[in-house]
Scaffold this motif. Structure first.
Motif, PDB file in Angstrom:
ATOM      1  N   LYS A  37      30.762  41.633  28.934  1.00 21.80           N
ATOM      2  CA  LYS A  37      29.613  42.267  28.296  1.00 21.80           C
ATOM      3  C   LYS A  37      29.236  43.563  28.999  1.00 21.80           C
ATOM      4  N   HIS A  38      29.525  43.618  30.291  1.00 21.07           N
ATOM      5  CA  HIS A  38      29.218  44.824  31.068  1.00 21.07           C
ATOM      6  C   HIS A  38      30.421  45.760  31.183  1.00 21.07           C
ATOM      7  N   ARG A  39      31.422  45.500  30.364  1.00 22.78           N
ATOM      8  CA  ARG A  39      32.607  46.347  30.344  1.00 22.78           C
ATOM      9  C   ARG A  39      33.479  46.257  31.587  1.00 22.78           C
ATOM     10  N   PHE A  40      33.384  45.150  32.268  1.00 26.08           N
ATOM     11  CA  PHE A  40      34.301  44.923  33.378  1.00 26.08           C
ATOM     12  C   PHE A  40      35.345  43.925  32.915  1.00 26.08           C
ATOM     13  N   HIS A  41      36.612  44.278  33.098  1.00 29.87           N
ATOM     14  CA  HIS A  41      37.673  43.402  32.654  1.00 29.87           C
ATOM     15  C   HIS A  41      38.460  42.893  33.847  1.00 29.87           C
ATOM     16  N   VAL A  42      38.367  41.600  34.078  1.00 35.87           N
ATOM     17  CA  VAL A  42      39.198  41.025  35.134  1.00 35.87           C
ATOM     18  C   VAL A  42      40.615  40.968  34.596  1.00 35.87           C
ATOM     19  N   VAL A  43      41.523  41.659  35.278  1.00 33.90           N
ATOM     20  CA  VAL A  43      42.878  41.771  34.736  1.00 33.90           C
ATOM     21  C   VAL A  43      43.947  41.207  35.662  1.00 33.90           C
ATOM     22  N   ALA A  44      43.576  40.828  36.884  1.00 31.36           N
ATOM     23  CA  ALA A  44      44.594  40.264  37.769  1.00 31.36           C
ATOM     24  C   ALA A  44      43.971  39.417  38.854  1.00 31.36           C
ATOM     25  N   ALA A  45      44.741  38.448  39.334  1.00 30.66           N
ATOM     26  CA  ALA A  45      44.322  37.577  40.424  1.00 30.66           C
ATOM     27  C   ALA A  45      45.426  37.566  41.463  1.00 30.66           C
ATOM     28  N   VAL A  46      45.043  37.743  42.723  1.00 32.98           N
ATOM     29  CA  VAL A  46      46.030  37.903  43.790  1.00 32.98           C
ATOM     30  C   VAL A  46      45.691  36.974  44.945  1.00 32.98           C
ATOM     31  N   ASP A  47      46.714  36.462  45.605  1.00 35.74           N
ATOM     32  CA  ASP A  47      46.480  35.634  46.794  1.00 35.74           C
ATOM     33  C   ASP A  47      47.622  35.814  47.781  1.00 35.74           C
ATOM     34  N   VAL A  48      47.330  35.542  49.059  1.00 34.36           N
ATOM     35  CA  VAL A  48      48.403  35.584  50.065  1.00 34.36           C
ATOM     36  C   VAL A  48      49.196  34.306  50.106  1.00 34.36           C
ATOM     37  N   ASP A  49      48.562  33.219  49.802  1.00 34.91           N
ATOM     38  CA  ASP A  49      49.158  31.899  49.955  1.00 34.91           C
ATOM     39  C   ASP A  49      50.313  31.684  48.975  1.00 34.91           C
ATOM     40  N   PRO A  50      51.542  31.509  49.512  1.00 38.84           N
ATOM     41  CA  PRO A  50      52.707  31.345  48.640  1.00 38.84           C
ATOM     42  C   PRO A  50      52.566  30.119  47.728  1.00 38.84           C
ATOM     43  N   GLU A  51      51.797  29.140  48.183  1.00 39.37           N
ATOM     44  CA  GLU A  51      51.577  27.939  47.374  1.00 39.37           C
ATOM     45  C   GLU A  51      50.791  28.269  46.102  1.00 39.37           C
ATOM     46  N   LYS A  52      49.967  29.307  46.200  1.00 40.35           N
ATOM     47  CA  LYS A  52      49.124  29.645  45.058  1.00 40.35           C
ATOM     48  C   LYS A  52      49.792  30.654  44.139  1.00 40.35           C
ATOM     49  N   VAL A  53      50.606  31.516  44.722  1.00 37.29           N
ATOM     50  CA  VAL A  53      51.277  32.532  43.914  1.00 37.29           C
ATOM     51  C   VAL A  53      52.101  31.863  42.821  1.00 37.29           C
TER      52      VAL A  53
ATOM     53  N   LEU B 271      40.125  43.439  39.827  1.00 39.18           N
ATOM     54  CA  LEU B 271      41.090  42.499  40.389  1.00 39.18           C
ATOM     55  C   LEU B 271      40.362  41.484  41.267  1.00 39.18           C
ATOM     56  N   ILE B 272      40.795  40.237  41.194  1.00 39.12           N
ATOM     57  CA  ILE B 272      40.225  39.216  42.067  1.00 39.12           C
ATOM     58  C   ILE B 272      41.164  39.004  43.243  1.00 39.12           C
ATOM     59  N   MET B 273      40.646  39.208  44.449  1.00 38.73           N
ATOM     60  CA  MET B 273      41.461  39.064  45.656  1.00 38.73           C
ATOM     61  C   MET B 273      41.125  37.746  46.333  1.00 38.73           C
ATOM     62  N   GLY B 274      42.052  36.795  46.266  1.00 39.27           N
ATOM     63  CA  GLY B 274      41.802  35.489  46.867  1.00 39.27           C
ATOM     64  C   GLY B 274      41.318  34.489  45.842  1.00 39.27           C
ATOM     65  N   VAL B 275      42.154  33.530  45.516  1.00 36.16           N
ATOM     66  CA  VAL B 275      41.759  32.568  44.493  1.00 36.16           C
ATOM     67  C   VAL B 275      41.488  31.192  45.084  1.00 36.16           C
TER      68      VAL B 275
ATOM     69  N   MET C 257      38.706  48.611  41.014  1.00 38.23           N
ATOM     70  CA  MET C 257      37.708  47.739  41.637  1.00 38.23           C
ATOM     71  C   MET C 257      38.287  46.369  41.953  1.00 38.23           C
ATOM     72  N   ALA C 258      37.817  45.783  43.046  1.00 37.38           N
ATOM     73  CA  ALA C 258      38.259  44.440  43.389  1.00 37.38           C
ATOM     74  C   ALA C 258      37.076  43.597  43.838  1.00 37.38           C
ATOM     75  N   ILE C 259      37.190  42.297  43.587  1.00 36.12           N
ATOM     76  CA  ILE C 259      36.199  41.354  44.103  1.00 36.12           C
ATOM     77  C   ILE C 259      36.876  40.547  45.200  1.00 36.12           C
ATOM     78  N   LEU C 260      36.300  40.639  46.386  1.00 37.78           N
ATOM     79  CA  LEU C 260      36.932  40.038  47.566  1.00 37.78           C
ATOM     80  C   LEU C 260      36.407  38.631  47.793  1.00 37.78           C
ATOM     81  N   CYS C 261      37.289  37.646  47.655  1.00 35.92           N
ATOM     82  CA  CYS C 261      36.880  36.238  47.770  1.00 35.92           C
ATOM     83  C   CYS C 261      37.753  35.485  48.762  1.00 35.92           C
ATOM     84  N   VAL C 262      38.298  36.167  49.726  1.00 34.94           N
ATOM     85  CA  VAL C 262      39.154  35.510  50.723  1.00 34.94           C
ATOM     86  C   VAL C 262      38.280  34.873  51.792  1.00 34.94           C
ATOM     87  N   PRO C 263      38.863  34.011  52.643  1.00 41.83           N
ATOM     88  CA  PRO C 263      38.080  33.452  53.751  1.00 41.83           C
ATOM     89  C   PRO C 263      37.623  34.584  54.680  1.00 41.83           C
TER      90      PRO C 263
END
Lengths: 230, 230
Positions: A106-122, A87-91, A148-154
């Motif tokens: 290729k490494h068998r990781f599947h990004v399956v969701a993207a999440v954000d707090v910002d209502p403008e982005k949801v 999951l991607i946290m913060g877009v 698993m998650a990838i954290l990309c928030v401020p």
DNA sequence: TAGATTGTTAATCGATTAACAATC
DNA sequence: TAGATTGTTAATCGATTAACAATC
């Protein structure tokens, strides 16, 4: 064979991951010798063979190792021979860029969701994803079978976001925020900080030429090659 | 004091970089003991003191180390106490994201130019940058006094781009392309591959719970804290 | 002074290497 | 068979630890 990961020296484990990565870039059917791997990695052939004996024997004397089966054996002992949903946290800019990243599959990781707090982005469509709300995190994680998650928030929101992820059931976090975070004992965090990576380069720099001026017309010298990997 | 980097064990160097990073996050005037650092890093206090004696003595018995002066001493011996100008090569999604990255400045890295091959992108304003053409690379590098680059081009173009960078005078490259590249001996490359970072997490995962199901309602447990760095 | 923490040593522990018999 | 390369051992090398005298 197949002793378990606990019995393998820490440093050997990191080399094994490296071998695995290199083997992934070779044709399945090929045969590779410890000295081939030595060339590609810079480790000695003896060390490579030693590393492999920690958990089994996979080669044919006089021939070498089959790329395919060696790769598999390493992946098995490292426990990375499975598919994982991510999951991607913060877009923001970084998160959005990762949504389009190709090489995870290729490494068998599947990004399956993207999440954000910002209502403008949801609700926005990004690549093949529709951005979803943090409020639905638990559902998303459960339904998507995500650990698993990838954290990309401020940076300022890193700790809060981590707590949300953990509460929702995430057990492994790749932290791209340049901000240290606290997690419970049963959760793994892997920090990736580009500024620190640049520090490594700066170190290497000062070890070489140091502070003195560079040559005005640098020679090219792509012959004495050196691997600078992916 | 100040023995040189060559005489310090490889593994100690990587710990020193870690101490440096932690000290950067503390108030200048504070005093820190080896056991404080031990808590934050997980290394033993004895090891930390040992690491420092490789190149000098900086503490006050009974008190500890002054954050400021220890950080400085480490930075000096690692050779990272200087400003560096950095160029972004390739302003796709990742490159563009990095143009807005804040935390480089704190580490004395200054992104001063953005370059792309694509004529459609050349000339565009991105953040505080105007994207410039690869054709002007040598001039950009010389004028900007740039020795480091962050490579964000598509994997297929990685090697070509590296050769252009080297020819223009770049001596250190952070490779974000997930594609190994060859460079001459006097150029450093530091590969950062997010898929490989995820593999580390996958390994940690399988080492713990393994393949068995997770608890339906995960407990939170943010008390037994653990540092999961930046 | 009493308490704390450094710098350093010697002992322990672990990882790497070189060499080679076994094997294809 | 001759040539090549593995798997494994014992010797070497290096890194970590625990302990403590020196110091503030």
């Amino acid at each position: 064979m197949s002793d378990h990961l606990e019995n393998i020296p820490e440093l050997a484990v990191s080399r094994l991951l490296r071998y695995h990565h290199i083997l992934m870039g070779m044709s399945q059917g090929d045969v590779v010798s410890s000295s081939d791997l030595s060339e590609k990695t810079g480790y000695t052939a003896a060390q490579i063979r030693r590393d492999l004996t920690y958990f089994g024997q996979f080669g044919t004397p006089g021939r070498g190792y089959t790329v395919d089966s060696l790769r598999n054996a390493i992946a098995d002992v490292l426990g990375i021979n499975r598919e994982s949903n991510v999951l991607i946290m913060g877009v923001g800019r970084v998160g959005a860029a990762l949504l389009h990243y190709e090489s995870f599959e290729k490494h068998r990781f599947h990004v399956v969701a993207a999440v954000d707090v910002d209502p403008e982005k949801v609700g926005l469509e990004m690549g093949r994803f529709k951005v979803r709300s943090v409020e639905d995190l638990s559902d998303i994680v459960t339904e998507g079978d995500i650990r698993m998650a990838i954290l990309c928030v401020p940076p300022a929101q890193a700790q809060t976001a981590v707590e949300q992820l953990v509460r929702a059931g995430i057990r492994a976090i790749l932290n791209l925020t340049a901000m240290p975070v606290d997690v419970p004992d049963d959760v793994s965090v892997r920090p990736v900080n580009l500024a620190v990576e640049l520090e490594w380069l700066a170190m290497a720099q000062s070890r070489r030429g140091g502070s003195r001026g560079e040559k005005a017309v640098p020679e090219t010298g792509f012959n004495e090659k050196k691997k600078g990997g992916d």
